[in-house]
Design a protein around this motif. Structure first.
Motif: not given
Length: 117
Positions: A105-106, A1
């Motif tokens: 995505d982040f 992540q």
């Protein structure tokens, strides 16, 4: 992540400057382009700027082009947004994000920028 942590927001007078920082971490963070978005109260999220980690490719929204500069420091895993000639309409929560249009995505937690008249 990929983890993203923003800092550097605050209160500044119109015409002033501020520099935002976003520190990236995680095994795959370097695979993503880095982006800045902002969202003002009652407004839609707005793209501000983007850069590859190399800094060779950058993009700016028309509203900030010529006033804001995105840059990266690979050694520090950090992307910056230098904001000059700030206007009250720049007031927003600023977010950094990792990804490529149209998929990000982040996201970081956001940092408040307030520009007074």
């Amino acid at each position: 992540q990929v983890l993203l942590v923003e800092s550097g927001g605050g209160l500044v007078q119109a015409g002033g400057s501020l520099r935002l920082s976003c520190v990236a971490s995680g095994r795959t963070f370097s695979k993503y382009a880095m982006n800045w978005f902002r969202q003002a109260p009652g407004k839609e999220r707005e793209f501000v700027a983007a850069s590859t980690w190399s800094g060779n490719t950058t993009y700016y929204a028309d509203s900030v082009r010529g006033r804001f500069t995105i840059s990266t420091n690979n050694a520090k895993n950090t992307v910056y947004l230098q904001m000059n000639s700030l206007k009250p309409e720049d007031t927003a929560v600023y977010y950094c994000a990792a990804g490529y249009y149209p998929k990000y995505d982040f996201w970081g937690q956001g940092t408040q920028v307030t520009v007074s008249s």
